[in-house]
Scaffold this active site. Structure first.
Site, PDB file in Angstrom:
ATOM      1  N   GLY A 193       0.669   8.453  43.646  1.00 54.45           N
ATOM      2  CA  GLY A 193      -0.352   8.159  42.645  1.00 54.45           C
ATOM      3  C   GLY A 193      -0.531   6.658  42.462  1.00 54.45           C
ATOM      4  CD  GLU A 239       1.274  11.491  47.451  1.00 52.27           C
ATOM      5  OE1 GLU A 239       1.463  10.998  48.584  1.00 52.27           O
ATOM      6  OE2 GLU A 239       0.548  10.941  46.600  1.00 52.27           O
ATOM      7  CB  ALA A 247       2.454  11.709  39.895  1.00 53.11           C
ATOM      8  CD  GLU A 292      -3.270   9.870  45.103  1.00 52.77           C
ATOM      9  OE1 GLU A 292      -2.401  10.000  44.210  1.00 52.77           O
ATOM     10  OE2 GLU A 292      -3.800  10.829  45.670  1.00 52.77           O
TER      11      GLU A 292
HETATM   12  C1  3H9 Z   1       2.457  11.770  43.432  1.00 49.48           C
HETATM   13  O1  3H9 Z   1       2.334  10.620  43.168  1.00 49.48           O
HETATM   14  C2  3H9 Z   1       1.332  12.761  43.437  1.00 49.48           C
HETATM   15  C3  3H9 Z   1      -0.018  12.135  43.350  1.00 49.48           C
HETATM   16  O2  3H9 Z   1      -0.575  11.993  44.630  1.00 49.48           O
HETATM   17  C4  3H9 Z   1      -1.001  13.023  42.610  1.00 49.48           C
HETATM   18  C5  3H9 Z   1      -0.870  13.116  41.176  1.00 49.48           C
HETATM   19  C6  3H9 Z   1      -1.103  11.849  40.421  1.00 49.48           C
HETATM   20  N1  3H9 Z   1       8.813   9.934  39.122  1.00 49.48           N
HETATM   21  O3  3H9 Z   1      15.125   6.212  44.162  1.00 49.48           O
HETATM   22  P1  3H9 Z   1      15.746   5.371  43.105  1.00 49.48           P
HETATM   23  C7  3H9 Z   1      13.387   7.665  39.424  1.00 49.48           C
HETATM   24  S1  3H9 Z   1       3.994  12.423  43.801  1.00 49.48           S
HETATM   25  C8  3H9 Z   1       9.858  10.022  38.297  1.00 49.48           C
HETATM   26  O4  3H9 Z   1      17.181   5.570  42.821  1.00 49.48           O
HETATM   27  P2  3H9 Z   1      15.198   3.047  44.699  1.00 49.48           P
HETATM   28  C9  3H9 Z   1      14.558   8.194  40.199  1.00 49.48           C
HETATM   29  O5  3H9 Z   1      14.758   9.563  39.951  1.00 49.48           O
HETATM   30  C10 3H9 Z   1       5.061  11.023  43.760  1.00 49.48           C
HETATM   31  N2  3H9 Z   1      11.022   9.369  38.517  1.00 49.48           N
HETATM   32  O6  3H9 Z   1      15.479   3.816  43.346  1.00 49.48           O
HETATM   33  C11 3H9 Z   1      15.680   7.333  39.685  1.00 49.48           C
HETATM   34  O7  3H9 Z   1      16.095   7.859  38.420  1.00 49.48           O
HETATM   35  P3  3H9 Z   1      17.612   7.742  37.961  1.00 49.48           P
HETATM   36  C12 3H9 Z   1       4.928  10.167  44.943  1.00 49.48           C
HETATM   37  C13 3H9 Z   1      11.107   8.622  39.609  1.00 49.48           C
HETATM   38  O8  3H9 Z   1      14.956   1.642  44.315  1.00 49.48           O
HETATM   39  C14 3H9 Z   1      15.007   5.988  39.449  1.00 49.48           C
HETATM   40  O9  3H9 Z   1      13.606   6.274  39.359  1.00 49.48           O
HETATM   41  N3  3H9 Z   1       5.915   9.130  44.899  1.00 49.48           N
HETATM   42  C15 3H9 Z   1      10.043   8.498  40.513  1.00 49.48           C
HETATM   43  O10 3H9 Z   1      16.222   3.375  45.707  1.00 49.48           O
HETATM   44  C16 3H9 Z   1      15.233   4.996  40.561  1.00 49.48           C
HETATM   45  O11 3H9 Z   1      14.886   5.614  41.809  1.00 49.48           O
HETATM   46  C17 3H9 Z   1       7.118   9.263  45.484  1.00 49.48           C
HETATM   47  O12 3H9 Z   1       7.408  10.259  46.107  1.00 49.48           O
HETATM   48  C18 3H9 Z   1       8.842   9.186  40.218  1.00 49.48           C
HETATM   49  N4  3H9 Z   1       7.758   9.095  41.025  1.00 49.48           N
HETATM   50  O13 3H9 Z   1      13.827   3.665  45.269  1.00 49.48           O
HETATM   51  C19 3H9 Z   1       8.066   8.107  45.335  1.00 49.48           C
HETATM   52  N5  3H9 Z   1      10.419   7.694  41.531  1.00 49.48           N
HETATM   53  O14 3H9 Z   1      17.927   6.276  37.931  1.00 49.48           O
HETATM   54  C20 3H9 Z   1       9.434   8.599  44.983  1.00 49.48           C
HETATM   55  C21 3H9 Z   1      11.683   7.318  41.252  1.00 49.48           C
HETATM   56  O15 3H9 Z   1      17.618   8.425  36.658  1.00 49.48           O
HETATM   57  N6  3H9 Z   1      10.368   7.534  44.733  1.00 49.48           N
HETATM   58  N7  3H9 Z   1      12.098   7.867  40.105  1.00 49.48           N
HETATM   59  O16 3H9 Z   1      18.404   8.474  39.015  1.00 49.48           O
HETATM   60  C22 3H9 Z   1      10.953   6.812  45.703  1.00 49.48           C
HETATM   61  O17 3H9 Z   1      10.662   6.947  46.880  1.00 49.48           O
HETATM   62  C23 3H9 Z   1      12.001   5.823  45.290  1.00 49.48           C
HETATM   63  O18 3H9 Z   1      12.463   6.199  44.027  1.00 49.48           O
HETATM   64  C24 3H9 Z   1      11.532   4.351  45.221  1.00 49.48           C
HETATM   65  C25 3H9 Z   1      12.635   3.484  44.566  1.00 49.48           C
HETATM   66  C26 3H9 Z   1      11.273   3.860  46.646  1.00 49.48           C
HETATM   67  C27 3H9 Z   1      10.291   4.237  44.409  1.00 49.48           C
END
Ligand code: 3H9
Length: 707
Positions: free
Chosen positions: A106, A129, A63, A109
């Site tokens: 998400g 999450e 999400a 999911e």
């Molecule tokens: C969820 O899904 C709830 C659901 O179960 C229910 C409801 C549907 N959203 O980390 P990076 C941005 S909760 C918005 O530097 P990497 C991040 O801020 C979510 N933005 O890259 C950054 O922005 P900026 C569950 C996001 O390659 C840019 O993307 N998911 C999101 O080192 C690059 O990120 C998570 O918890 C997001 N979901 O790592 C996953 N994700 O460039 C969270 C990233 O402006 N994310 N951004 O600073 C991660 O673990 C890592 O970002 C990922 C990439 C591994 C994906």
């Protein structure tokens, strides 16, 4: 369709591509776009199956977290996603989810609602999450046990840790690994399954187990979570939600999950953890250093000093594939340093962190030396000698003589002035602080200290290097103790003061540990070595303002040779396994000393102990922020969470103060000021923000420190 979702008919297979860079988060518009594409597929008789794929570097990372951060009420989008997932699952034509990068949250999911999943070898699958103080909110806790089994679903939802493609295949999360190009492989798979009956994940029951099998899984998960994720709400709720999947029909389980998800989403813990997620990424952005700044290639490095810190830093460099020279003054010291490194690697192999072969490769990258001769090749030198200005300057003079032009000359000093160290060289623009935390190969924090002359290239390279080394780099300005240790002084000072005023040693540590700190402040002193602070205090004693109250217990303990764990005694006494117990002799000594110093004794509550220690952090943090030593309040939070054991679910000291309310914090500090004098003078910035009804986070925005 819309800009975020593209649809194409590829010879009878409908290809739905999500294009929402950088990580294809499920922002508004994405679910709607997928839904419209499904409508087209259902209407078009020429389409026999569908492939859902992510454009760019990844499938879907979840999400859109930005939407969650400020939510205090209302209907979260998770609830809106559920009907889309049912629609996918109910599609009469099979939907194949094609995965590269990450299928997280998400995204996972979404993937599980498809009839089949195929992925390339490097993909990752997870429900992270919990790391944001949440649980899966779009049926993840209900579909995952149906695909991967109850035990693994519990593990993934509670730890938040992902699995790789190979494991996902074994678990039944995916159906095939695609060797070549993902889309081509997914299309071929779609042609194989088109027209055949496909199973809906929500109707699968064979992996849900029975009550007898499941009971021990849930009870052991609950017990582990209570111990290892102390104070956190989400892990227990994630377990409850998976538990529900085994006991309730799917629809009811989803409703139950929704209820728990919303409880988590509106909790302070989740807001704090989301703050931490974005703050960590923001710390990498330096307003006056553009992204395109030239980086200095770091292909080889050298470390001066093979003590605990130097050895640890050499390991960090070697672990990241950078060959490193490790220099000491004599063979005995070098041997000791190498022996520690070898035993650290051997322990990691024993614990299964990596193989013997990996350990050997890493060790081979570390070349011991007694001379500066080969330093001329090093792109980066990190000095990690004893903490004393005279010695550091001697080392830097020598480095200036032997190192090639353009080499980065870094000091691992934890308190001393980088500018003064740089003054020993003819090239202060190449000098910078890289303050690692002990043990350097374990702790994630790297304070990068910008001297007044440090060049932008040197700063940018060190910030980038922190990523290469697997650290969180935070840029700080030059002052005594920089950010972390400068704030730690008042924090530990107050811990000692409350003991001097009558609090028990264990009561102090317990209060802070109950707040969520990884360790109490006195036990931390014993772990780090009380002599370290003692030496620093002696070095700076001449700078102290006369008449200001100073804590004295640690100095006295050091005078008695009680340096902490390493001497078997400090605040506590330690057995040969380094297990602590209270030492009545210390309590007696303290009572004698405070009596001699005529310090009135009283009962001190746990609330006062935590306020005294934590607000001391906050007050100093406010000064640091105002002076521009930290670029933003959130940088201070990241330093404290990653370097000092501050609980992430409290968001860091500055965020914590914001959540309490700065007016309340200011009032309490003013009360301490009246009671304890000058040392508690409220920071002007705290006073100003409290009067304006603002937060530290807002100050950051107003100052334009963000990129
Ligand atoms: C969820 O899904 C709830 C659901 O179960 C229910 C409801 C549907 N959203 O980390 P990076 C941005 S909760 C918005 O530097 P990497 C991040 O801020 C979510 N933005 O890259 C950054 O922005 P900026 C569950 C996001 O390659 C840019 O993307 N998911 C999101 O080192 C690059 O990120 C998570 O918890 C997001 N979901 O790592 C996953 N994700 O460039 C969270 C990233 O402006 N994310 N951004 O600073 C991660 O673990 C890592 O970002 C990922 C990439 C591994 C994906």
């Amino acid at each position: 369709m819309n800009d975020l979702v593209e649809f194409k008919n590829e010879n009878g297979i409908g290809v739905i591509t999500i294009n929402n860079p950088p990580v294809n988060a499920l922002s508004p518009g994405v679910p709607e776009g997928i839904s419209e594409a499904l409508d087209q597929i259902s209407k078009d008789d020429s389409v026999k199956a569908a492939v859902l794929i992510g454009g760019g570097r990844t499938f879907v990372a979840g999400a859109d977290i930005k939407e969650f951060g400020n939510m205090t009420s209302g209907k979260p989008r998770g609830a809106g996603l559920l009907p889309l997932l049912l629609k996918i699952e109910d599609s009469a034509k099979p939907v194949i989810i094609a995965i590269h990068g990450t299928a997280f949250g998400g995204g996972m999911e979404l993937a599980m609602a498809g009839h089949y999943r195929v992925a390339i070898a490097t993909a990752q699958f997870g429900q992270p999450e919990v790391k944001l103080g949440l649980i899966p909110g779009a049926a993840g806790t209900q579909r995952l046990p149906r695909l991967a089994g109850v035990a693994k679903a519990v593990d993934m939802c509670v730890s938040g840790n992902p699995v790789n493609t190979e494991e996902a295949l074994k678990l039944g999360i995916i159906d095939r690994i695609i060797d070549g190009e993902l889309l081509a492989g997914a299309l071929a798979f779609a042609r194989e399954v088109a027209g055949k009956p496909a199973r809906k994940t929500r109707e699968r029951k064979e992996k849900l187990g029975n009550a007898e099998e499941n009971a021990p899984i849930f009870s052991s998960a609950r017990e582990t979570a209570a111990r290892k994720q102390r104070g956190l709400l989400a892990p227990a709720k994630a377990i409850d939600a998976v538990d529900a999947a085994t006991k309730m029909p799917f629809e009811e389980g989803c409703k139950f999950e929704q209820k728990l998800f919303i409880e988590c989403l509106f909790s302070q813990q989740s807001k704090s953890l989301i703050h931490v997620f974005f703050s960590e990424r923001e710390a990498a952005k330096i307003p006056d250093i553009p992204k395109q700044t030239n980086l200095i290639p770091v292909r080889s490095a050298a470390v001066v000093g093979a003590g605990t810190m130097g050895g640890g830093i050499a390991m960090v460099l070697a672990n990241a594939g950078i060959p490193v020279l490790l220099k000491e003054v004599d063979q005995a010291a070098l041997n000791r340093g190498l022996a520690t490194i070898q035993s650290n690697y051997a322990n990691s192999v024993k614990r299964g962190r990596f193989s013997q072969q990996v350990a050997e490769e890493r060790l081979k990258r570390i070349t011991p030396t007694l001379s500066y001769d080969d330093f001329s090749n090093a792109d980066l030198v990190i000095e990690a000698v004893f903490e004393g200005m005279t010695l550091k300057k001697e080392v830097f003079k020598e480095l200036d003589r032997v190192c090639k032009p353009g080499a980065i000359l870094a000091s691992n000093t934890s308190t001393l002035s980088i500018d003064e160290i740089a003054s020993a060289t003819s090239r202060p623009e190449s000098v910078i602080g890289t303050h690692f935390f002990s043990p350097a190969n374990v702790m994630r924090l790297l304070e990068i200290v910008r001297g007044k002359s440090s060049s932008k290239e040197v700063v940018a390279t060190c910030m980038q290097l922190s990523k290469t080394l697997g650290k969180v780099g935070v840029l700080v300005g030059n002052c005594r103790g920089f950010v972390g240790n400068r704030m730690f002084g008042p924090y530990r000072r107050e811990a000692q003061f409350v003991v001097e005023e009558g609090a028990g040693i264990e009561a102090v540590d317990q209060a802070l540990s109950d707040f969520g700190m990884a360790m109490g402040p006195l036990a931390t002193g014993d772990l780090a070595g009380l002599d370290v602070g003692w030496r620093i205090r002696k070095e700076y004693r001449h700078l102290e303002a006369p008449g200001i109250r100073q804590p004295f217990v640690e100095d006295r303990l050091c005078e008695l040779g009680r340096y902490g764990q390493k001497t078997g005694a400090g605040w506590y006494k330690y057995d040969d396994q380094r297990r602590a117990s209270l030492d009545p002799a210390v309590s007696e000594l303290i009572r004698k000393w405070v009596d001699e110093a005529s310090i009135a004794q009283r009962q001190i509550s746990a609330a006062e102990i935590t306020d005294r220690c934590l607000y001391a952090l906050v007050n100093e943090g406010a000064r640091i922020l105002e002076e521009g030593i930290a670029l933003r309040a959130s940088d201070i939070d990241i330093i404290y969470i990653n370097g000092y054991g501050f609980p992430a679910h409290r968001g860091g000291p500055m965020w914590y103060a914001d959540t309490v309310g700065l007016k309340q914090v200011y009032d309490r500090i003013s009360e301490f000021h009246r009671q304890h004098g000058e040392i508690w003078q409220p920071a002007p910035l705290l006073k100003q923000l409290a009067e304006q009804g603002k937060t530290f986070a807002e100050f950051r925005r107003e100052q334009g420190a963000t990129a």
